[in-house]
Design an enzyme around this catalytic site. Structure first.
Site, PDB file in Angstrom:
ATOM      1  N   LYS A  61       0.831  -1.209   0.000  1.00 22.65           N
ATOM      2  CA  LYS A  61       0.000   0.000   0.000  1.00 22.65           C
ATOM      3  C   LYS A  61       0.866   1.259   0.000  1.00 22.65           C
ATOM      4  CE  LYS A  61      -3.882  -2.272   2.248  1.00 22.65           C
ATOM      5  NZ  LYS A  61      -4.658  -2.424   3.496  1.00 22.65           N
ATOM      6  N   HIS A 109       0.838  -7.183  17.228  1.00 27.18           N
ATOM      7  CA  HIS A 109      -0.186  -8.224  17.197  1.00 27.18           C
ATOM      8  C   HIS A 109      -0.585  -8.596  18.607  1.00 27.18           C
ATOM      9  CE1 HIS A 109       3.036 -11.211  17.855  1.00 27.18           C
ATOM     10  NE2 HIS A 109       3.666 -10.650  16.848  1.00 27.18           N
TER      11      HIS A 109
END
Length: 123
Positions: A61, A109
């Site tokens: 991205k 995470h």
């Protein structure tokens, strides 16, 4: 100078499910041997795989391309330095296309999600 920013989040169970269904084929098509070695050292490796998956998506991205124009998951490798800090290694082909750039990456995470942010800068 910042040229691009990318962010991605993924449910860790989604990666766990893909690994359970597709196994080594998915791992080999998405992660380098070095990435697999790193992730497999962890007890719940799917969480580390999810973090790296999100990081690769964030880098794509930041490049502004996503995974198209002949850019694959294996063109982007997420490694860790001696202090555990993640860094990006691009394939030689992609490195030649982009020129002299730096990509900063951050990965997080938890039990349910993995998140990554990538910043593409000119050198």
């Amino acid at each position: 100078m910042v040229k691009g920013i990318g962010n991605d989040i993924i449910a860790t169970d989604r990666i766990k499910g893909v690994i359970n269904r597709q196994g080594q084929k998915f791992l080999d098509n998405t992660f380098t041997k070095q990435e697999q070695s790193y992730c497999d050292k962890h007890q719940e490796s799917f969480r580390n795989y999810a973090g790296r998956f999100a990081a690769k998506e964030a880098v794509a991205k930041a490049l502004g391309t996503g995974f198209r124009e002949n850019i694959t998951f294996l063109d982007i490798e997420i490694m860790n330095d001696d202090n555990g800090r993640p860094y990006v290694v691009l394939s030689k082909r992609l490195e030649n296309l982009l020129g002299d750039v730096t990509i900063h990456i951050s990965i997080s995470h938890c039990k349910e999600y993995a998140n990554a942010v990538a910043i593409l800068c000119d050198n």
